[in-house]
Write an enzyme that holds these catalytic residues in place. Structure first.
Site, PDB file in Angstrom:
ATOM      1  N   GLY A 218       0.746  -1.248   0.059  1.00  0.00           N
ATOM      2  CA  GLY A 218       0.044   0.103   0.178  1.00  0.00           C
ATOM      3  C   GLY A 218       0.926   1.421   0.040  1.00  0.00           C
ATOM      4  O   GLY A 218       1.800   1.216  -0.759  1.00  0.00           O
ATOM      5  N   ASP A 238       7.947  -3.577   8.801  1.00  0.00           N
ATOM      6  CA  ASP A 238       6.723  -4.277   9.263  1.00  0.00           C
ATOM      7  C   ASP A 238       6.492  -5.284  10.122  1.00  0.00           C
ATOM      8  O   ASP A 238       7.453  -5.803  10.567  1.00  0.00           O
ATOM      9  CB  ASP A 238       5.893  -4.402   7.889  1.00  0.00           C
ATOM     10  CG  ASP A 238       4.556  -4.085   7.702  1.00  0.00           C
ATOM     11  OD1 ASP A 238       3.592  -4.267   8.594  1.00  0.00           O
ATOM     12  OD2 ASP A 238       4.208  -3.631   6.495  1.00  0.00           O
ATOM     13  N   ALA A 295     -20.611   3.904  20.529  1.00  0.00           N
ATOM     14  CA  ALA A 295     -21.632   2.929  21.326  1.00  0.00           C
ATOM     15  C   ALA A 295     -21.313   1.481  21.256  1.00  0.00           C
ATOM     16  O   ALA A 295     -21.624   0.717  22.285  1.00  0.00           O
ATOM     17  CB  ALA A 295     -22.833   3.277  21.241  1.00  0.00           C
ATOM     18  N   TYR A 350      -9.819   6.165  15.441  1.00  0.00           N
ATOM     19  CA  TYR A 350      -8.813   6.291  14.359  1.00  0.00           C
ATOM     20  C   TYR A 350      -8.590   7.921  14.457  1.00  0.00           C
ATOM     21  O   TYR A 350      -7.599   8.317  14.045  1.00  0.00           O
ATOM     22  CB  TYR A 350      -9.354   5.731  12.908  1.00  0.00           C
ATOM     23  CG  TYR A 350      -8.430   6.210  11.998  1.00  0.00           C
ATOM     24  CD1 TYR A 350      -7.419   5.216  11.546  1.00  0.00           C
ATOM     25  CD2 TYR A 350      -8.733   7.045  11.006  1.00  0.00           C
ATOM     26  CE1 TYR A 350      -6.517   5.481  10.487  1.00  0.00           C
ATOM     27  CE2 TYR A 350      -8.183   7.287   9.672  1.00  0.00           C
ATOM     28  CZ  TYR A 350      -6.835   6.426   9.466  1.00  0.00           C
ATOM     29  OH  TYR A 350      -5.838   6.669   8.572  1.00  0.00           O
ATOM     30  N   THR A 386      -6.643   2.217  -2.367  1.00  0.00           N
ATOM     31  CA  THR A 386      -5.907   1.241  -1.688  1.00  0.00           C
ATOM     32  C   THR A 386      -6.687  -0.234  -1.641  1.00  0.00           C
ATOM     33  O   THR A 386      -7.905  -0.026  -1.905  1.00  0.00           O
ATOM     34  CB  THR A 386      -5.310   1.464  -0.450  1.00  0.00           C
ATOM     35  OG1 THR A 386      -6.476   1.750   0.455  1.00  0.00           O
ATOM     36  CG2 THR A 386      -4.595   2.576  -0.304  1.00  0.00           C
TER      37      THR A 386
END
Length: 445
Positions: A218, A238, A295, A350, A386
């Site tokens: 990616g 990685d 939630a 995020y 991607t």
């Protein structure tokens, strides 16, 4: 994944139908390739206000260095491919009107895929008239970027200090490498580090070493590939489970693979051991998503995203700077996101992690430059094509593609090009910046 709508609008029936229905008409973007590494055509050097002679001469020299045919007015030989408006001397409404007067006659004639760059000055805390009109340039640039169309981009560069510090930024914005960067405000010369001009602008990273996290695929793979193209030697990091893919990428690029979980407490120490001679560029690209509305989000989904996307960046950056493993004149480039700027449903974890990257950059950049001679910046991608976005439901994916001024998704290479510009030794005056690579998304500032 192919953008079928973009391909359709490139046909005669597609242009007719989308025009009649008032639908977006994205234009194919001119990105860098070995066959077409530069924009081709005339560059208009326009002026608003009255900059001093030394500044004007230095800017003319920098623009000539781009390789474009520089002129002060449009010729009959063809459509200009770029326009740079020097508005650094704009201090009042009269001189602000000169920005309009400079661009109004030429903006329609700018070639498809062309570039507009406005040079401004830092708003003064002591002169509210100058501050008002210089801030006005930001609204002007962002609005022009949303209306100019046909794959053209518009950006504002605020210059503090000698305009020579903006050379790498001008070269980037006036090239195919910035195809998906528009509507951005970039400050140059504020709390920066020392800049070193490369011997070869086509390989500005020659002799330098870069480490890229999340490099097996990616965006990380594209970043590593672009850094190598620009002359760097790369270390690709990685997680061990991606070791096979990581080894293939490293072999293809002539780099070294480092299978390592970046969230390990000793990741920084292990990186320093792997590169005992140090790094010139550290690229924090590794990241994960675990989307769910708050939630319905268990603690594990929250903590895993914050651990990979933010905590590991904080730990390894602190560790490597403390150890002196990022050499003076080097750079740290982190990956934020427009989700961290504008927020996004189902991504509180995020967005928090990526907003945290923005906070890290703004706080650390001046201290890292002063204490270590290292710049700290971030790219904030928007919708990038991607494997992850290919799995997004069709209508959400199409909304992500179209909700920006360029009307299409970006490519991993767009993030990579911006990263390489940050990493250049000539970009020392660019520090503490968060540049969105999003085609000027309609979301966020």
């Amino acid at each position: 994944m192919a953008d079928r709508y973009l391909n359709f609008t490139g046909t005669a029936p597609g242009r007719f139908l989308t025009r009649r229905l008032g639908l977006p008409q994205p234009a194919p973007l001119h990105r860098f390739s070995p066959e077409h590494p530069r924009l081709e055509g005339q560059l208009l050097h326009l002026t608003a206000g009255e900059p001093d002679a030394a500044h004007r001469e230095e800017l003319a020299k920098l623009l000539t260095g781009t390789g474009l045919d520089v002129a002060s007015s449009a010729s009959s030989a063809g459509r200009p491919v770029a326009a740079v408006v020097d508005a650094t001397a704009v201090t009042g409404l009269d001189s602000l009107a000169e920005v309009h007067a400079a661009l109004h006659p030429v903006v329609r004639s700018l070639a498809p895929g062309g570039r507009v760059v406005v040079l401004g000055a830092q708003p003064s805390p002591d002169d509210h008239h100058q501050a008002a009109v210089q801030q006005g340039l930001e609204g002007f640039v962002r609005s022009l970027g949303k209306e100019i169309g046909r794959g053209r981009t518009v950006n504002l560069v605020r210059v503090a200090g000698p305009v020579a510090g903006a050379e790498s930024t001008l070269r980037f914005l006036l090239s195919p490498k910035s195809a998906y960067v528009s509507g951005q405000v970039i400050q140059v010369g504020v709390a920066g580090a020392e800049s070193t001009l490369p011997e070869n602008w086509d390989r500005p990273l020659a002799g330098r070493t870069a480490l890229v996290t999340g490099a097996a695929r990616g965006i990380g793979e594209a970043v590593a590939e672009t850094l190598v193209r620009d002359g760097a030697e790369v270390v690709l990091l990685d997680v061990p489970s991606a070791g096979a893919d990581l080894a293939k990428v490293a072999e293809r690029l002539g780099g070294r693979a480092l299978p390592l979980d970046i969230t390990a407490d000793d990741a920084g120490e292990r990186i320093a051991e792997f590169v005992p001679d140090g790094l010139d560029t550290l690229v924090h690209n590794a990241g994960i998503t675990r989307d769910r509305r708050l939630a319905n989000m268990p603690a594990e989904r929250w903590s895993s995203v914050l651990e990979v996307n933010l905590a590991s960046v904080l730990r390894t950056t602190d560790s490597l700077l403390k150890a002196g493993a990022v050499r003076r004149g080097g750079s740290i480039v982190a990956t934020a996101s427009i989700a961290g700027i504008a927020g996004n449903t189902g991504q509180t974890n995020y967005a928090a992690s990526k907003a945290g990257i923005v906070g890290l950059v703004r706080s650390l950049a001046p201290r890292a430059a002063a204490e270590h001679g290292v710049t700290v910046n971030a790219v904030a991608p928007g919708f990038i094509e991607t494997r992850m976005t290919a799995a997004v439901p069709l209508f959400i994916r199409e909304a992500g593609r179209r909700m920006n001024s360029l009307g299409q998704g970006g490519l991993p290479v767009d993030v990579a090009e911006t990263t390489s510009w940050f990493a250049s030794p000539a970009s020392g005056a660019v520090n503490g910046q968060v540049v969105r690579v999003c085609g000027q998304s309609l979301l966020g500032a």
